[in-house]
Design a protein around this motif. Sequence first.
Motif, PDB file in Angstrom:
ATOM      1  N   ASN A  31       0.911  -1.067  -0.106  1.00 47.38           N
ATOM      2  CA  ASN A  31       0.043  -0.094  -0.005  1.00 47.38           C
ATOM      3  C   ASN A  31       0.690   1.070  -0.229  1.00 47.38           C
ATOM      4  N   ASN A  32       1.175   1.708  -1.143  1.00 46.07           N
ATOM      5  CA  ASN A  32       2.127   2.936  -1.228  1.00 46.07           C
ATOM      6  C   ASN A  32       1.528   4.065  -0.381  1.00 46.07           C
ATOM      7  N   ALA A  33       0.616   4.589  -0.474  1.00 47.94           N
ATOM      8  CA  ALA A  33      -0.075   5.675   0.222  1.00 47.94           C
ATOM      9  C   ALA A  33       0.433   5.287   1.883  1.00 47.94           C
ATOM     10  N   LEU A  34      -0.099   3.956   2.314  1.00 45.12           N
ATOM     11  CA  LEU A  34       0.201   3.893   3.752  1.00 45.12           C
ATOM     12  C   LEU A  34       1.789   3.822   4.187  1.00 45.12           C
ATOM     13  N   LEU A  35       2.418   3.094   3.207  1.00 47.18           N
ATOM     14  CA  LEU A  35       4.199   3.158   3.257  1.00 47.18           C
ATOM     15  C   LEU A  35       4.431   4.573   3.514  1.00 47.18           C
ATOM     16  N   SER A  36       4.130   5.259   2.663  1.00 42.84           N
ATOM     17  CA  SER A  36       4.700   6.828   2.542  1.00 42.84           C
ATOM     18  C   SER A  36       4.325   7.676   4.028  1.00 42.84           C
ATOM     19  N   GLU A  37       3.162   7.264   4.288  1.00 45.45           N
ATOM     20  CA  GLU A  37       2.604   7.573   5.863  1.00 45.45           C
ATOM     21  C   GLU A  37       3.607   7.311   6.768  1.00 45.45           C
ATOM     22  N   VAL A  38       3.844   6.001   6.715  1.00 45.82           N
ATOM     23  CA  VAL A  38       4.860   5.590   7.846  1.00 45.82           C
ATOM     24  C   VAL A  38       6.005   6.023   7.486  1.00 45.82           C
ATOM     25  N   MET A  39       6.542   5.899   6.481  1.00 41.82           N
ATOM     26  CA  MET A  39       8.025   6.485   6.186  1.00 41.82           C
ATOM     27  C   MET A  39       8.161   7.981   6.693  1.00 41.82           C
ATOM     28  N   SER A  40       7.184   8.511   6.403  1.00 45.92           N
ATOM     29  CA  SER A  40       7.438  10.238   6.693  1.00 45.92           C
ATOM     30  C   SER A  40       7.644  10.289   8.171  1.00 45.92           C
ATOM     31  N   CYS A  41       7.232   9.408   8.971  1.00 44.29           N
ATOM     32  CA  CYS A  41       7.629   9.502  10.601  1.00 44.29           C
ATOM     33  C   CYS A  41       8.767   8.852  10.933  1.00 44.29           C
ATOM     34  N   THR A  42       9.550   7.949  10.201  1.00 40.58           N
ATOM     35  CA  THR A  42      10.387   7.104  10.449  1.00 40.58           C
ATOM     36  C   THR A  42      11.661   7.470   9.530  1.00 40.58           C
ATOM     37  N   ASN A  43      12.784   6.928   9.926  1.00 40.26           N
ATOM     38  CA  ASN A  43      14.014   7.422   9.006  1.00 40.26           C
ATOM     39  C   ASN A  43      14.451   6.148   8.302  1.00 40.26           C
ATOM     40  N   SER A  44      14.104   5.057   8.594  1.00 38.69           N
ATOM     41  CA  SER A  44      14.679   3.623   7.973  1.00 38.69           C
ATOM     42  C   SER A  44      13.521   2.664   7.903  1.00 38.69           C
ATOM     43  N   VAL A  45      13.707   1.460   7.157  1.00 36.69           N
ATOM     44  CA  VAL A  45      12.933   0.484   7.252  1.00 36.69           C
ATOM     45  C   VAL A  45      13.074  -0.187   8.660  1.00 36.69           C
ATOM     46  N   LYS A  46      13.880  -0.271   9.194  1.00 35.48           N
ATOM     47  CA  LYS A  46      13.925  -0.815  10.667  1.00 35.48           C
ATOM     48  C   LYS A  46      13.068  -0.077  11.599  1.00 35.48           C
ATOM     49  N   GLU A  47      12.876   1.297  11.486  1.00 30.64           N
ATOM     50  CA  GLU A  47      12.120   2.112  12.317  1.00 30.64           C
ATOM     51  C   GLU A  47      10.680   1.845  11.706  1.00 30.64           C
ATOM     52  N   THR A  48      10.533   1.902  10.446  1.00 30.29           N
ATOM     53  CA  THR A  48       9.103   1.562   9.927  1.00 30.29           C
ATOM     54  C   THR A  48       8.619   0.186  10.596  1.00 30.29           C
ATOM     55  N   GLU A  49       9.420  -0.953  10.536  1.00 32.21           N
ATOM     56  CA  GLU A  49       9.090  -2.362  11.190  1.00 32.21           C
ATOM     57  C   GLU A  49       8.650  -2.032  12.700  1.00 32.21           C
ATOM     58  N   LYS A  50       9.775  -1.344  13.369  1.00 25.59           N
ATOM     59  CA  LYS A  50       9.365  -1.138  14.962  1.00 25.59           C
ATOM     60  C   LYS A  50       8.133  -0.427  15.154  1.00 25.59           C
ATOM     61  N   LEU A  51       7.736   0.737  14.237  1.00 28.10           N
ATOM     62  CA  LEU A  51       6.465   1.389  14.710  1.00 28.10           C
ATOM     63  C   LEU A  51       5.386   0.643  14.218  1.00 28.10           C
ATOM     64  N   ILE A  52       5.497  -0.250  13.252  1.00 29.43           N
ATOM     65  CA  ILE A  52       4.218  -1.213  12.916  1.00 29.43           C
ATOM     66  C   ILE A  52       4.098  -2.146  14.111  1.00 29.43           C
ATOM     67  N   SER A  53       5.228  -2.832  14.583  1.00 27.31           N
ATOM     68  CA  SER A  53       5.258  -3.940  15.481  1.00 27.31           C
ATOM     69  C   SER A  53       4.490  -3.231  16.945  1.00 27.31           C
ATOM     70  N   ASP A  54       5.231  -2.056  17.026  1.00 30.98           N
ATOM     71  CA  ASP A  54       4.706  -1.585  18.548  1.00 30.98           C
ATOM     72  C   ASP A  54       3.116  -1.037  18.464  1.00 30.98           C
ATOM     73  N   ILE A  55       2.555  -0.776  17.261  1.00 23.98           N
ATOM     74  CA  ILE A  55       0.939  -0.491  16.997  1.00 23.98           C
ATOM     75  C   ILE A  55       0.518  -1.812  17.314  1.00 23.98           C
ATOM     76  N   TYR A  56       0.972  -2.825  16.542  1.00 27.39           N
ATOM     77  CA  TYR A  56       0.341  -4.107  16.776  1.00 27.39           C
ATOM     78  C   TYR A  56       0.233  -4.962  17.794  1.00 27.39           C
ATOM     79  N   PHE A  57       1.209  -4.663  18.795  1.00 24.96           N
ATOM     80  CA  PHE A  57       1.282  -5.313  19.942  1.00 24.96           C
ATOM     81  C   PHE A  57       0.890  -4.371  21.088  1.00 24.96           C
ATOM     82  N   ALA A  58       0.570  -3.227  20.774  1.00 23.61           N
ATOM     83  CA  ALA A  58       0.054  -2.120  21.905  1.00 23.61           C
ATOM     84  C   ALA A  58      -1.281  -2.586  22.490  1.00 23.61           C
TER      85      ALA A  58
END
Length: 130
Positions: A31-58
């Motif tokens: 999902n390009n729109a969602l990916l750009s939304e997530v990437m806009s608040c992170t600096n790397s793929v690793k940070e993006t994965e962490k944000l998604i993980s944090d949201i999922y497990f919160a």
Amino acid sequence: MKIKLDKKYKELVSRVKCKAEHELLSGVVGNNALLSEVMSCTNSVKETEKLISDIYFADEIEWIEPRYKWRLKSEKFKERYVRKLIITGSIAFYTIVANATAMTESELKKLLEGTGLPFEAFEKVSVDED
């Protein structure tokens, strides 16, 4: 686990929460729109994965409203930044952005009550990083 997120991520959270764990990253990458939304608040793929993980497990998400520095949209008064006077609780304008008070949209709207100035006459200048 409790996390704090900006209110602008509510849609992202709902999308992440409805996906199965193994679908998360592929669903975001697809999902390009969602990916750009997530990437806009992170600096790397690793940070993006962490944000998604944090949201999922919160277990709980605390929604916070970002604070911005504001100014008049008018070309004539473009360098008029909003400052809340602490003692009187009134509004003042300064020509230096550093003197502006960082406020959420709701704080600015409340400050404008009774002044006759419409909220639409103002624009966000910068996000307060504190």
